[in-house]
Design a protein around this motif. Sequence first.
Motif, PDB file in Angstrom:
ATOM      1  N   PRO A  68     -65.537  15.736  42.738  1.00 37.13           N
ATOM      2  CA  PRO A  68     -64.249  16.082  43.368  1.00 37.13           C
ATOM      3  C   PRO A  68     -63.312  14.874  43.479  1.00 37.13           C
ATOM      4  O   PRO A  68     -62.109  14.995  43.232  1.00 37.13           O
ATOM      5  CB  PRO A  68     -64.671  16.588  44.752  1.00 37.13           C
ATOM      6  CG  PRO A  68     -66.056  17.123  44.566  1.00 37.13           C
ATOM      7  CD  PRO A  68     -66.688  16.231  43.544  1.00 37.13           C
ATOM      8  N   GLU A  69     -63.851  13.717  43.783  1.00 30.25           N
ATOM      9  CA  GLU A  69     -62.994  12.530  43.880  1.00 30.25           C
ATOM     10  C   GLU A  69     -62.436  12.154  42.505  1.00 30.25           C
ATOM     11  O   GLU A  69     -61.265  11.799  42.381  1.00 30.25           O
ATOM     12  CB  GLU A  69     -63.769  11.342  44.481  1.00 30.25           C
ATOM     13  CG  GLU A  69     -64.100  11.487  45.967  1.00 30.25           C
ATOM     14  CD  GLU A  69     -62.872  11.461  46.877  1.00 30.25           C
ATOM     15  OE1 GLU A  69     -61.739  11.283  46.377  1.00 30.25           O
ATOM     16  OE2 GLU A  69     -63.052  11.651  48.098  1.00 30.25           O
ATOM     17  N   ASP A 108     -69.552  14.280  46.684  1.00 27.61           N
ATOM     18  CA  ASP A 108     -68.123  13.904  46.694  1.00 27.61           C
ATOM     19  C   ASP A 108     -67.663  13.328  45.360  1.00 27.61           C
ATOM     20  O   ASP A 108     -66.461  13.170  45.124  1.00 27.61           O
ATOM     21  CB  ASP A 108     -67.871  12.846  47.783  1.00 27.61           C
ATOM     22  CG  ASP A 108     -68.183  13.382  49.171  1.00 27.61           C
ATOM     23  OD1 ASP A 108     -68.096  14.618  49.363  1.00 27.61           O
ATOM     24  OD2 ASP A 108     -68.522  12.575  50.060  1.00 27.61           O
ATOM     25  N   GLN A 121     -66.526  22.844  37.666  1.00 27.78           N
ATOM     26  CA  GLN A 121     -65.511  22.904  38.713  1.00 27.78           C
ATOM     27  C   GLN A 121     -64.149  23.296  38.195  1.00 27.78           C
ATOM     28  O   GLN A 121     -63.429  24.073  38.804  1.00 27.78           O
ATOM     29  CB  GLN A 121     -65.405  21.540  39.400  1.00 27.78           C
ATOM     30  CG  GLN A 121     -66.665  21.188  40.151  1.00 27.78           C
ATOM     31  CD  GLN A 121     -66.359  20.318  41.349  1.00 27.78           C
ATOM     32  OE1 GLN A 121     -65.243  19.838  41.469  1.00 27.78           O
ATOM     33  NE2 GLN A 121     -67.320  20.152  42.216  1.00 27.78           N
ATOM     34  N   ASN A 141     -61.850  14.183  40.183  1.00 27.04           N
ATOM     35  CA  ASN A 141     -60.829  15.199  39.896  1.00 27.04           C
ATOM     36  C   ASN A 141     -59.534  14.954  40.667  1.00 27.04           C
ATOM     37  O   ASN A 141     -58.478  15.445  40.281  1.00 27.04           O
ATOM     38  CB  ASN A 141     -61.368  16.598  40.189  1.00 27.04           C
ATOM     39  CG  ASN A 141     -62.433  16.999  39.172  1.00 27.04           C
ATOM     40  OD1 ASN A 141     -62.545  16.396  38.111  1.00 27.04           O
ATOM     41  ND2 ASN A 141     -63.223  18.016  39.512  1.00 27.04           N
ATOM     42  N   GLN A 142     -59.654  14.195  41.747  1.00 24.00           N
ATOM     43  CA  GLN A 142     -58.460  13.788  42.507  1.00 24.00           C
ATOM     44  C   GLN A 142     -57.859  12.506  41.919  1.00 24.00           C
ATOM     45  O   GLN A 142     -57.096  11.814  42.581  1.00 24.00           O
ATOM     46  CB  GLN A 142     -58.817  13.560  43.986  1.00 24.00           C
ATOM     47  CG  GLN A 142     -59.180  14.829  44.743  1.00 24.00           C
ATOM     48  CD  GLN A 142     -58.044  15.842  44.727  1.00 24.00           C
ATOM     49  OE1 GLN A 142     -56.900  15.502  45.035  1.00 24.00           O
ATOM     50  NE2 GLN A 142     -58.342  17.081  44.342  1.00 24.00           N
TER      51      GLN A 142
END
Lengths: 581, 581
Positions: A495-496, A492, A528, A498-499
């Motif tokens: 991705p986090e 995670d 990614q 990137n958020q």
Amino acid sequence: MSESSEMPIRENEPKVGAEKTTEQKVNQKAKKVEKKKDKPVGKSEAKQPTGKAGKQGKKNDSALISITVDKAGDFPEWYQQVLLKGDMLDYYDISGCYILKPASQYIWDTIHTWFDAKIKKMGVKNCSFPLFVSEDVLNKEKSHIEGFAAEVAWVTHGGSTKLEKKIAIRPTSETVMYPYYAKWIQSYLDLPLKLNQWNSVVRWEFKHPQPFLRTREFHWQEGHTAHLTKEEADTEVLEILGHYAGVYEQLLAVPVMKGRKTDKERFAGGLYTTTVEGYIPATGRGIQGGTSHCLGQNFSKMFGITVQDPKATTDEEKKQPLYVWQNSWGLSTRVIGVMVMIHGDDRGLVLPPKVSEIQVIIVPVGIKASTTEEDRTKLYKEIEGLVEVLRAGDVRVEADFREGYSPGYKFNDWELKGVPLRLEFGPMDSEKHQVTTSRRDLPAGPESKGTIAITELNTEVPQLLETIQKDMYDRADKKFKEHVVKITNWDDFVPELNQKNVCLIPHCLTEECEDQVKDLSARKAEEQSGVPQDEKAPSMGAKSLCIPFEQPDGIEKGVTACTNPKCSRKAEAWCLFGRSY
Amino acid sequence: MSESSEMPIRENEPKVGAEKTTEQKVNQKAKKVEKKKDKPVGKSEAKQPTGKAGKQGKKNDSALISITVDKAGDFPEWYQQVLLKGDMLDYYDISGCYILKPASQYIWDTIHTWFDAKIKKMGVKNCSFPLFVSEDVLNKEKSHIEGFAAEVAWVTHGGSTKLEKKIAIRPTSETVMYPYYAKWIQSYLDLPLKLNQWNSVVRWEFKHPQPFLRTREFHWQEGHTAHLTKEEADTEVLEILGHYAGVYEQLLAVPVMKGRKTDKERFAGGLYTTTVEGYIPATGRGIQGGTSHCLGQNFSKMFGITVQDPKATTDEEKKQPLYVWQNSWGLSTRVIGVMVMIHGDDRGLVLPPKVSEIQVIIVPVGIKASTTEEDRTKLYKEIEGLVEVLRAGDVRVEADFREGYSPGYKFNDWELKGVPLRLEFGPMDSEKHQVTTSRRDLPAGPESKGTIAITELNTEVPQLLETIQKDMYDRADKKFKEHVVKITNWDDFVPELNQKNVCLIPHCLTEECEDQVKDLSARKAEEQSGVPQDEKAPSMGAKSLCIPFEQPDGIEKGVTACTNPKCSRKAEAWCLFGRSY
């Protein structure tokens, strides 16, 4: 002290070359304006805010002075424009140096006054040590100088005479001050010694400079204290950190997280570093806000700062020198950059009332070609009355009587400069014995508008300013909290990030592991995003921001694993990681 | 701005070598103390003020901490001792740089607060320009840079990297700021532009340095303003000069004479310079106290700072650029040195109450070996009550409860540090419901003593502090006035200088003649004293200090001759000449 002990090259921002282009643009603008000067200057074009308006010339069009990019769309360009057009700062012809214009100087002076009062209550006194430090003294504490050597500016000549020995400009003052602490501290009765200076220091970095955040010269305060016991030193470290949080939270309406730096990120030569960490929602990056270091006895051993232990009884004990416990702590003009990045919007700066030189701007409205001179004079007189009432209540208010500008132009101008509250006053308002209010901190629209009866002005306006201050903090705090995510699964992590989140993970706190996390998250991001080096999807690795003082539950010592999949150690604490400035 | 546009090498003072010896002495002291540290430190020897006491060791003898020379006998040595032992300053390991300790920093901060409020009322805003200036920009104004070139410090390296172009540290900020004035000032509506900065500047002088008076780095404020008309500029020059006089007269209790500098002495590149001139009775020398310059249009022409004349009507007139009128003005930490030299005495510093961090020190007295613990506690509690009462009245007061020191030691210690008022309080005072007072500004003796009933403390102490402030000024003013002599006969000139006077003479105000006066008075002094180079009978020539605004009668234009016997010109005005710093 270190402003930021380790700052990676930020790959999602314009490189030095790119910035130079911006500076060149600014200079070109200046030159173009210069040339235009011989032409007649009409009343209506005068006093254009600098920036595009100056470049594009005469038109009294409020659109021209505005920020030309979205904060969300092109954040680096937005940041530069908002500072320049908001009149906070100007670029300088030496790269990495900037001019603090009165609006930003006012903010710094306000922080100075507030923080100075706090530390004086703690018994800290101000002093001034020289700007210069000799090479020998600078090199005295080895691990410390290693942290700064690459960025020391050296003076080699006075006039046309070569100096016998080159002289450094202080990058921080530990080695400047501590030889004198050794001289001045002769007995435990000389402790604690608590000195502070408000000055500027120079770190000649070759990385990409950025106004307020990374500058070659910057203004700060640096406190340097010496104590008899570690307990006293520890207590002070936290008290100072509390005041740093106060600067952000109470003055700048910026939420911060308090914590301790990991060994990798702590101050060069110190024992441990505490920090207030901020968060920039627009980029999802963390930012170090201010650091309060316990230096332990490392410097006192290097510089021979000792006293006799007052508890010593035997001759043998009395012979043992007691090395004093030292702290150093610093807060710089970086705070202004953080505040701008957090609160500013597409219309420009948004300043918290507590630090805005102008808190309230009154703009006359409803004056038409048909308005008689007498009516206009009457309206202006009434506005002067409003100014007087507000000033009597210690509100920092100005009225904008500039001729030849439409109210719309004035609205934009003051919004760009971030003035927290606008009062509009026209013949209609006069009839109704009221003023129309417009809050800068809310999006343009009915919600940001209101009215206040003139009889209530002296109480309602200060009240509204307090509401604005509080709302700005609450909104920023909510956003920060939303973007701190607690995760235990490595998958995670990126991705986090990137958020635009910062991640709390169980971590072993070792330097080796931190390096891996940074490495892994950097490559992972590239894979990614598919667009490495793109400004909008940073491939930068995450580093540790702090070990928060407020630790969530969930880590069982000796059982919970470190989140890094390549690490076989057990987790010591929840550690905040993030992309950062 | 120039701190002092021309400062001769002072022949009656120790040379650089001599001062180095003093610095070495100080360092040796520190080293000796260092070595002593391993020895047991008893209660009674702890917290000795630095200086001889530290050197000579353990004895708790108040005589040891005192100044060891007379102010009248060896003024240069006295000045150094009074600063070091009075805890104002310490020497630094780079020649010409000094450490401002809290006592002197407090004085500067007080001046900062006072003066800042004055200029803010005038519409001046604070800002910060960089410490650095590029070589090209520095060299832009030719006659200006000639005044500073020899003493510019140059940065050539960042870390181990050689910079492409060397960079100067600002000696003053005209050339740093004015390129931006050209950019920011686009219309007469942008005028006046009034900016100020509180900063430090560097002038790498190779002449003999002296704490506060001539230092390689010094702290100051520098104001830089631009105006539409000469009249506005002229008015501001004098208003600022009035505030400089205010700093001296109202805060530092130092009288000054306002006037204009001669052409020879005016600021490099400016139109005219106004000044406040002080006088040091101990040496009979004048000292430049602060300067407010009208720069005229010289810099605006060099830097292209223009607007369109708002009075222009024809197209032809509109095409003519109007060069703005500029001022610059600066006041430095030199003021502290002047204050120390004027008020200090053989017992140490004498600080005016308005700038002393501690205004009142309460010393417990009459405690004997036979005093019970209970009685002592009671006395201390009463003293804490006195402190509370005085603090409630905004008096800056401390009580000296240090153990192991005799009252006599404490008296000497606080006298050395110049605390304006001492209150003594013992069992006898307690019985009589009074405190015994001792004024620092009067010679030790019955005249300096008094008593105040405890019930009157809250009104009498502030009143007494005001009296001290006023008396200090009045005494210094009387002395200044006694030593300004009006002469018209050249033969009296050097004898009067030798009597430690400054001389008002009818003068032609030409540079050539000034040079002659300096030359003649230097040689004359040598002939007369018979002991050239002697510190007590300076052979230094006299230079012009100012053309006082308050002109005596007696000069008939075109008739009265210049006082210089070698000059055939007529006198233009009474001009103040003197030996000077």
